[in-house]
Design a protein around this motif. Structure first.
Motif, PDB file in Angstrom:
ATOM      1  N   ARG A 257      49.835   3.624 -28.882  1.00  0.00           N
ATOM      2  CA  ARG A 257      50.870   2.813 -29.556  1.00  0.00           C
ATOM      3  C   ARG A 257      51.900   2.289 -28.560  1.00  0.00           C
ATOM      4  O   ARG A 257      52.282   1.126 -28.601  1.00  0.00           O
TER       5      ARG A 257
ATOM      6  N   TRP B 195      52.575  -1.670 -27.614  1.00  0.00           N
ATOM      7  CA  TRP B 195      53.895  -2.314 -27.668  1.00  0.00           C
ATOM      8  C   TRP B 195      54.276  -2.863 -26.292  1.00  0.00           C
ATOM      9  O   TRP B 195      54.865  -3.943 -26.179  1.00  0.00           O
TER      10      TRP B 195
ATOM     11  N   VAL C  74      52.516  -6.164 -25.793  1.00  0.00           N
ATOM     12  CA  VAL C  74      53.168  -7.231 -26.564  1.00  0.00           C
ATOM     13  C   VAL C  74      54.408  -7.705 -25.809  1.00  0.00           C
ATOM     14  O   VAL C  74      54.620  -8.911 -25.630  1.00  0.00           O
TER      15      VAL C  74
ATOM     16  N   MET D  40      48.756 -11.298 -28.341  1.00  0.00           N
ATOM     17  CA  MET D  40      49.826 -10.424 -28.836  1.00  0.00           C
ATOM     18  C   MET D  40      49.414  -9.730 -30.127  1.00  0.00           C
ATOM     19  O   MET D  40      49.665  -8.534 -30.304  1.00  0.00           O
ATOM     20  N   LEU D  41      48.781 -10.470 -31.014  1.00  0.00           N
ATOM     21  CA  LEU D  41      48.325  -9.874 -32.272  1.00  0.00           C
ATOM     22  C   LEU D  41      47.235  -8.831 -32.028  1.00  0.00           C
ATOM     23  O   LEU D  41      47.188  -7.806 -32.713  1.00  0.00           O
TER      24      LEU D  41
ATOM     25  N   TRP E 292      49.087  -5.881 -30.793  1.00  0.00           N
ATOM     26  CA  TRP E 292      49.902  -5.355 -31.894  1.00  0.00           C
ATOM     27  C   TRP E 292      49.057  -4.542 -32.876  1.00  0.00           C
ATOM     28  O   TRP E 292      49.524  -3.569 -33.455  1.00  0.00           O
ATOM     29  N   ARG E 293      47.814  -4.935 -33.018  1.00  0.00           N
ATOM     30  CA  ARG E 293      46.912  -4.215 -33.921  1.00  0.00           C
ATOM     31  C   ARG E 293      46.884  -2.718 -33.607  1.00  0.00           C
ATOM     32  O   ARG E 293      46.769  -1.887 -34.493  1.00  0.00           O
TER      33      ARG E 293
ATOM     34  N   THR F 169      49.324  -0.965 -32.406  1.00  0.00           N
ATOM     35  CA  THR F 169      50.635  -0.316 -32.569  1.00  0.00           C
ATOM     36  C   THR F 169      50.717   0.382 -33.921  1.00  0.00           C
ATOM     37  O   THR F 169      51.592   1.212 -34.121  1.00  0.00           O
ATOM     38  N   ARG F 170      49.826   0.047 -34.817  1.00  0.00           N
ATOM     39  CA  ARG F 170      49.873   0.599 -36.174  1.00  0.00           C
ATOM     40  C   ARG F 170      49.163   1.947 -36.217  1.00  0.00           C
ATOM     41  O   ARG F 170      48.092   2.094 -35.637  1.00  0.00           O
TER      42      ARG F 170
END
Length: 133
Positions: free
Chosen positions: A74, A78, A81, A120-121, A124-125, A127-128
């Motif tokens: 995670r 981040w 990103v 970035m997406l 970001w995926r 980070t969840r």
């Protein structure tokens, strides 16, 4: 005979995660192997361009590798990103240079700018919490 204790098989990392990590590690390595094109696209208002190229390359390698262990995924995602946001001005500066300073077609330099968003997406995926695999 004692009962054997079996541990669960190790989980395989998903292809998308391995691909993202590999992409950033490879890009970071190129910052060290071929720094000149990266130095050319550092906006002139930033100091010590070569040091910034090496710093961003080290960040790409480090964050790419840190995507792999679950416990650091995670934070690494981040970080990627944030790194993509931080280097975006250099990509805009590159698009404004004739040939991007590397002899690339101008249309390609402008067309690659929106590709930062999917990258970035993609980062970001991870980070969840549900995507920690």
């Amino acid at each position: 005979m004692p009962a054997s204790v079996s541990s669960p098989p190790p989980r395989r990392l998903p292809f998308g995660l391995l691909a993202l990590a590999g992409l950033f590690v490879a890009a970071g390595v190129f910052h060290f192997l071929r720094p000149r094109p990266f130095v050319r696209i550092v906006p002139p208002l930033l100091p010590v361009p070569k040091a910034l190229v090496y710093l961003s390359g080290a960040a790409e390698i480090g964050l790419g590798l840190l995507l792999l262990p679950r416990r650091t995924r995670r934070v690494a995602a981040w970080g990627l990103v944030a790194l993509l946001l931080a280097v975006f001005p250099a990509n805009v500066y590159m698009a404004r240079l004739p040939g991007g300073g590397v002899g690339a077609p101008q249309w390609l330099l402008w067309a690659r700018l929106p590709l930062q968003l999917p990258l970035m997406l993609w980062a970001w995926r991870y980070t969840r919490p549900g995507k920690q695999v």
